[in-house]
Write a protein that holds these residues in place. Sequence first.
Motif, PDB file in Angstrom:
ATOM      1  N   PRO A  97    -120.809 -24.225  11.955  1.00  0.00           N
ATOM      2  CA  PRO A  97    -119.861 -24.974  12.785  1.00  0.00           C
ATOM      3  C   PRO A  97    -118.861 -24.050  13.477  1.00  0.00           C
ATOM      4  N   VAL A  98    -118.312 -24.532  14.574  1.00  0.00           N
ATOM      5  CA  VAL A  98    -117.241 -23.844  15.286  1.00  0.00           C
ATOM      6  C   VAL A  98    -115.944 -24.214  14.571  1.00  0.00           C
ATOM      7  N   LYS A  99    -115.154 -23.208  14.215  1.00  0.00           N
ATOM      8  CA  LYS A  99    -113.887 -23.443  13.504  1.00  0.00           C
ATOM      9  C   LYS A  99    -112.740 -22.787  14.257  1.00  0.00           C
ATOM     10  N   THR A 100    -111.582 -23.418  14.192  1.00  0.00           N
ATOM     11  CA  THR A 100    -110.406 -22.848  14.848  1.00  0.00           C
ATOM     12  C   THR A 100    -109.757 -21.796  13.958  1.00  0.00           C
ATOM     13  N   THR A 101    -109.129 -20.815  14.608  1.00  0.00           N
ATOM     14  CA  THR A 101    -108.293 -19.858  13.901  1.00  0.00           C
ATOM     15  C   THR A 101    -106.865 -20.414  13.907  1.00  0.00           C
ATOM     16  N   GLU A 102    -105.969 -19.747  13.223  1.00  0.00           N
ATOM     17  CA  GLU A 102    -104.581 -20.215  13.205  1.00  0.00           C
ATOM     18  C   GLU A 102    -103.989 -20.239  14.615  1.00  0.00           C
ATOM     19  N   ILE A 103    -104.202 -19.182  15.372  1.00  0.00           N
ATOM     20  CA  ILE A 103    -103.669 -19.151  16.742  1.00  0.00           C
ATOM     21  C   ILE A 103    -104.362 -20.199  17.617  1.00  0.00           C
ATOM     22  N   GLY A 104    -105.615 -20.442  17.355  1.00  0.00           N
ATOM     23  CA  GLY A 104    -106.337 -21.487  18.086  1.00  0.00           C
ATOM     24  C   GLY A 104    -105.765 -22.868  17.806  1.00  0.00           C
TER      25      GLY A 104
END
Length: 176
Positions: A97-104
């Motif tokens: 899956p595509v996951k967000t980073t903290e900055i994202g």
Amino acid sequence: MFDRGISEEINDILGRELQGKLNETLLLILLTTNYNASIKSKEEKQERFKKRQTPMVVEGLTTRVISDELSMPQSTVATAVARLVKRGYVTHSKGLPVKTTEIGRHNGNEKLRHHRLLEVLFTNSLGLEHDIAHDESIKSMLLASCDLIQAIDKQYNFPESCPCGFNIPKSPLCDR
């Protein structure tokens, strides 16, 4: 969330470059919203452990789910994901899956905040119906500066929710 008619209209008006930026933003908002829901689900799981009344929302979405949710071709999603990976906003490996980073997530929350505060402005000041205000705010959110968003927020006494009833997130990026 996003229908093909708006996409085509934006493409005609703003061109391919801004359409690409909009696709990235919508994808980031979707992933951020999903992440927030997964965190809430994890917190609620403690209370519902024995009953398991609600299924656990998983963090991250496949490109197929993103494509379906945003009514975008998978090739468009793949391009947007690749751009967001380069900018450090998401992580993605083939088959995962595509996951967000903290900055994202910070960026996703900020764009969601822009979208929802623009809905407040368009509904309250211009009298637009919710559906029209929603569509117009999608088209406008990329162009709205933090100064404009802060002014809208202040004008309406820092609303907690948009006209549709969804929470307006706080964001460290535009000082709220």
